[in-house]
Write an enzyme that holds these catalytic residues in place. Sequence first.
Site, short mmCIF file in Angstrom:
data_model
loop_
_atom_site.label_atom_id
_atom_site.label_comp_id
_atom_site.label_asym_id
_atom_site.label_seq_id
_atom_site.Cartn_x
_atom_site.Cartn_y
_atom_site.Cartn_z
N SER A 161 0.71 -1.28 -0.04
CA SER A 161 0.05 0.10 -0.01
C SER A 161 0.75 1.31 -0.06
O SER A 161 1.90 1.25 0.52
CB SER A 161 -0.63 -0.09 1.17
OG SER A 161 -1.35 1.16 1.69
N SER A 208 9.14 10.22 9.89
CA SER A 208 8.28 11.01 9.34
C SER A 208 8.65 12.26 9.72
O SER A 208 9.50 12.40 10.63
CB SER A 208 6.95 10.73 10.06
OG SER A 208 6.02 11.60 10.43
N TYR A 243 3.38 7.71 18.05
CA TYR A 243 3.82 7.32 16.66
C TYR A 243 4.88 8.29 16.42
O TYR A 243 6.16 7.95 15.84
CB TYR A 243 2.60 7.83 15.73
CG TYR A 243 3.09 8.20 14.18
CD1 TYR A 243 3.33 6.83 13.59
CD2 TYR A 243 3.21 9.19 13.49
CE1 TYR A 243 3.52 6.89 12.08
CE2 TYR A 243 3.39 9.28 12.10
CZ TYR A 243 3.80 7.96 11.66
OH TYR A 243 4.13 8.25 10.44
N LYS A 259 8.77 7.01 15.78
CA LYS A 259 9.69 7.36 14.65
C LYS A 259 10.77 8.03 15.24
O LYS A 259 12.01 7.98 14.47
CB LYS A 259 8.77 8.47 13.76
CG LYS A 259 7.55 7.85 13.05
CD LYS A 259 8.15 6.59 12.08
CE LYS A 259 6.97 5.99 11.43
NZ LYS A 259 7.21 5.04 10.50
N THR A 314 -1.99 9.00 1.25
CA THR A 314 -2.11 7.35 1.13
C THR A 314 -3.29 7.04 2.27
O THR A 314 -3.89 8.02 2.77
CB THR A 314 -0.74 6.74 1.79
OG1 THR A 314 -0.58 6.93 3.16
CG2 THR A 314 0.54 7.25 1.00
N1 LIG Z 1 1.57 8.98 4.26
C1 LIG Z 1 1.99 10.01 5.02
O1 LIG Z 1 1.83 11.13 5.07
C2 LIG Z 1 3.20 9.61 5.91
C3 LIG Z 1 4.03 10.55 6.57
C4 LIG Z 1 5.06 10.18 7.36
C5 LIG Z 1 5.50 8.96 7.47
N2 LIG Z 1 4.90 7.98 6.64
C6 LIG Z 1 5.38 6.81 6.73
O2 LIG Z 1 5.53 5.91 5.68
C7 LIG Z 1 5.46 4.69 5.55
C8 LIG Z 1 4.34 4.06 4.87
O3 LIG Z 1 3.00 4.72 5.01
P1 LIG Z 1 1.91 4.95 3.91
O4 LIG Z 1 1.74 6.35 3.96
O5 LIG Z 1 2.31 4.23 2.57
O6 LIG Z 1 0.65 4.35 4.65
P2 LIG Z 1 -0.30 2.82 4.24
O7 LIG Z 1 -0.71 3.14 2.87
O8 LIG Z 1 -1.06 2.72 5.38
O9 LIG Z 1 0.97 1.68 4.30
C9 LIG Z 1 1.45 1.12 5.43
C10 LIG Z 1 2.28 -0.07 5.14
O10 LIG Z 1 2.76 -0.57 6.15
C11 LIG Z 1 2.38 -1.87 6.20
N3 LIG Z 1 1.88 -2.49 7.69
C12 LIG Z 1 1.37 -1.78 8.51
N4 LIG Z 1 1.13 -2.69 9.69
C13 LIG Z 1 2.12 -3.60 9.45
C14 LIG Z 1 2.50 -4.89 10.11
N5 LIG Z 1 1.89 -5.15 11.28
N6 LIG Z 1 3.22 -5.64 9.80
C15 LIG Z 1 3.60 -5.60 8.37
N7 LIG Z 1 3.43 -4.65 7.51
C16 LIG Z 1 2.78 -3.49 8.21
C17 LIG Z 1 1.02 -2.10 5.63
O11 LIG Z 1 0.69 -3.15 5.02
P3 LIG Z 1 -0.30 -4.40 5.55
O12 LIG Z 1 -1.65 -3.75 5.69
O13 LIG Z 1 -0.25 -5.46 4.34
O14 LIG Z 1 0.38 -5.16 6.60
C18 LIG Z 1 1.07 -1.04 4.37
O15 LIG Z 1 1.87 -1.62 3.47
C19 LIG Z 1 4.73 4.45 7.21
O16 LIG Z 1 5.90 3.96 7.87
C20 LIG Z 1 4.36 5.69 7.61
O17 LIG Z 1 4.52 5.84 8.98
C21 LIG Z 1 3.84 8.14 5.89
#
Ligand SMILES: NC(=O)c1ccc[n+]([C@@H]2O[C@H](COP(=O)([O-])OP(=O)(O)OC[C@H]3O[C@@H](n4cnc5c(N)ncnc54)[C@H](OP(=O)(O)O)[C@@H]3O)[C@@H](O)[C@H]2O)c1
Length: 265
Positions: free
Chosen positions: A15, A142, A155, A159, A190
């Site tokens: 995702s 993050s 969270y 991080k 996302t």
């Molecule tokens: N989007 C933002 O604005 C943002 C900002 C700062 C940092 N981030 C960081 O970027 C990274 C990716 O997030 P995203 O924005 O792409 O969100 P997302 O679409 O919710 O993706 C999160 C990913 O993490 C995996 N995940 C969650 N829990 C898990 C678990 N227990 N075991 C294994 N995999 C797990 C999910 O896969 P499954 O559900 O298949 O397990 C999914 O592939 C995260 O670390 C997030 O903290 C995002």
Amino acid sequence: MDFTAKTLWITGASSGIGKAVAIELSSAKNVKLILSGRNEQALKVTEEVCKQNDCETLVLPFDLGEEASVEKAASYIRKNKIKIDALYQFGGISQRSFVAETPLEVDRKIFEVNYFGTIALTKHILPAMIENGGGQIAVTSSIVGKFGFPYRSSYSASKQALHGFFESLRAENTKNNIAVSIIIPGRIKTNISVNAIDKEGKTHAKMDAGQDSGMSAEKCARIICKKLKKEKKEILVGGTEVIMVHIRRFLPRLYYYMSSRVNPL
Ligand SMILES: NC(=O)c1ccc[n+]([C@@H]2O[C@H](COP(=O)([O-])OP(=O)(O)OC[C@H]3O[C@@H](n4cnc5c(N)ncnc54)[C@H](OP(=O)(O)O)[C@@H]3O)[C@@H](O)[C@H]2O)c1
């Protein structure tokens, strides 16, 4: 890191940012991608798209929040003698709850996935990477890994803990040719807010307005891959909100004022 003919293990590949990074990297020549997350069906969707670029793929689902599950995935790699050239970690969960209302078990759950699961996987692959003469490890923090933010206490803390761990890992292993990149996204569009957990540990299940107005995962992935290639130590990516990192550093009093008044959704 020249991605050509390399084996790259990507967590969070089912995702959002991790999925977009996997698709972006799939066009590298003779690349092999290991795609991880919990949701096998969603990983297979990512795999299908990657395969259109003729890359080799392996779907390896596991749960970052379960030590035994992380161990099982790592031992599959060991037993099959798969040489990991780079580990790109995007797996993680966010939070939507105030400190005063959040039971400790919710804080622990966030740390199990974002911190302990991530460092456990890293520790499993690091010795072989050193033995193989080096490699690259990236972890996703993050902008709230750089400062505190309301409604995100654990969270943000999980991080910030990653910065301490991975900077130490880098300091210990530069001599072993291990490049460490810490990815610091701002607001990326996302499902992170949809999948975030609330005070009861249930999913928030809402696309927050701030998230919805963020940079696309595809654009974010292009920037990340370009900087991973250059082995940048910190990769700050997002829109105007990333200025908060600089405000926290250079104008702390302005940050204190803003952070206590910001709408956290
Ligand atoms: N989007 C933002 O604005 C943002 C900002 C700062 C940092 N981030 C960081 O970027 C990274 C990716 O997030 P995203 O924005 O792409 O969100 P997302 O679409 O919710 O993706 C999160 C990913 O993490 C995996 N995940 C969650 N829990 C898990 C678990 N227990 N075991 C294994 N995999 C797990 C999910 O896969 P499954 O559900 O298949 O397990 C999914 O592939 C995260 O670390 C997030 O903290 C995002």
